[in-house]
Design a protein around this motif. Structure first.
Motif, PDB file in Angstrom:
ATOM      1  N   MET A   1       0.967  -1.193   0.016  1.00 58.88           N
ATOM      2  CA  MET A   1       0.162  -0.086   0.183  1.00 58.88           C
ATOM      3  C   MET A   1       0.845   1.346  -0.124  1.00 58.88           C
ATOM      4  O   MET A   1       1.852   1.142   0.838  1.00 58.88           O
ATOM      5  N   SER A   3       2.342   4.850   0.744  1.00 62.99           N
ATOM      6  CA  SER A   3       2.554   5.773   1.888  1.00 62.99           C
ATOM      7  C   SER A   3       2.194   7.104   1.408  1.00 62.99           C
ATOM      8  O   SER A   3       2.189   8.134   2.218  1.00 62.99           O
ATOM      9  N   CYS A 127      -4.001   5.128   5.223  1.00 62.45           N
ATOM     10  CA  CYS A 127      -2.735   4.513   5.074  1.00 62.45           C
ATOM     11  C   CYS A 127      -1.559   5.205   4.734  1.00 62.45           C
ATOM     12  O   CYS A 127      -0.391   4.788   4.609  1.00 62.45           O
TER      13      CYS A 127
END
Length: 209
Positions: A1, A3, A127
């Protein structure tokens, strides 16, 4: 994922600039607002076209010349149709042509009011720790970058300055100078929020209306 949260903000000025005109009805200089209507005057094959402005005090009219003594055959049919129908898209484009208006009258009044359209390009606020912000303009505005960021992200300008000094906030082009200048098209803002306790809230504000 990832950043990094990538977001595009499209900034649309909300109030058209207003020229200062000597109003012969009020007897002094007044600001004039765009009426959002054109005036088309045909004399044989020749056409004059103006964008009509109204005095904000007495509604007296002032005509901003767009075309003068133009041969009808030299005007694109679709443009002429838009002028004759007061097409709102064309009205907005011409009314927000700050340079043309200033060249004609010299002094104008501009307003910092804007509408911000936010488009999520990549990533998720929950996230990410870094904001990569693209700024696009749909017209000129006197609104400064630091005021835009503070208002949309829900933070103080002093905090923005602190991030700038710690190199957590960068702007391209122009760097530090861009923060206190009117917005420019295609600015790129990068904000590292890894050390901030309200990182998620700031990123959510960046991505949501």
């Amino acid at each position: 994922m990832s950043s990094t949260l990538r977001v595009r903000w499209t900034i649309a000025p909300a109030i058209a600039p207003r020229p200062f005109i000597n109003c012969n009805r009020c007897g002094g200089v007044r600001s004039y607002r765009c009426s959002e209507k054109f005036r088309v005057n045909a004399n044989g094959k020749r056409i004059d076209i103006w964008l009509i402005y109204r005095c904000t005090v007495c509604e007296n009219s002032w005509n901003f010349a767009l075309l003068e003594r133009q041969n009808r055959r030299d005007i694109e049919p679709c443009l002429l149709a838009a002028l004759e129908s007061n097409d709102p898209v064309l009205v907005r484009r011409l009314a927000f042509d700050t340079l043309a208006l200033r060249n004609r009258v010299g002094r104008i009044e501009e307003f910092p009011d804007v509408a911000v359209r936010k488009e999520l390009l990549d990533g998720r606020p929950e996230c990410a720790t870094v904001l990569a912000l693209e700024i696009r303009l749909e017209g000129t505005t006197p609104l400064r970058l630091d005021r835009l960021l503070a208002g949309e992200l829900g933070i103080s300008r002093s905090r923005l300055q602190a991030w700038k000094q710690r190199r957590r906030l960068t702007v391209e082009p122009d760097g530090a100078k861009a923060m206190r200048k009117p917005l420019r098209d295609r600015l790129a803002v990068r904000l590292d929020l890894a050390e901030e306790t309200d990182c998620g809230r700031v990123l959510s504000a960046a991505a949501c209306r």
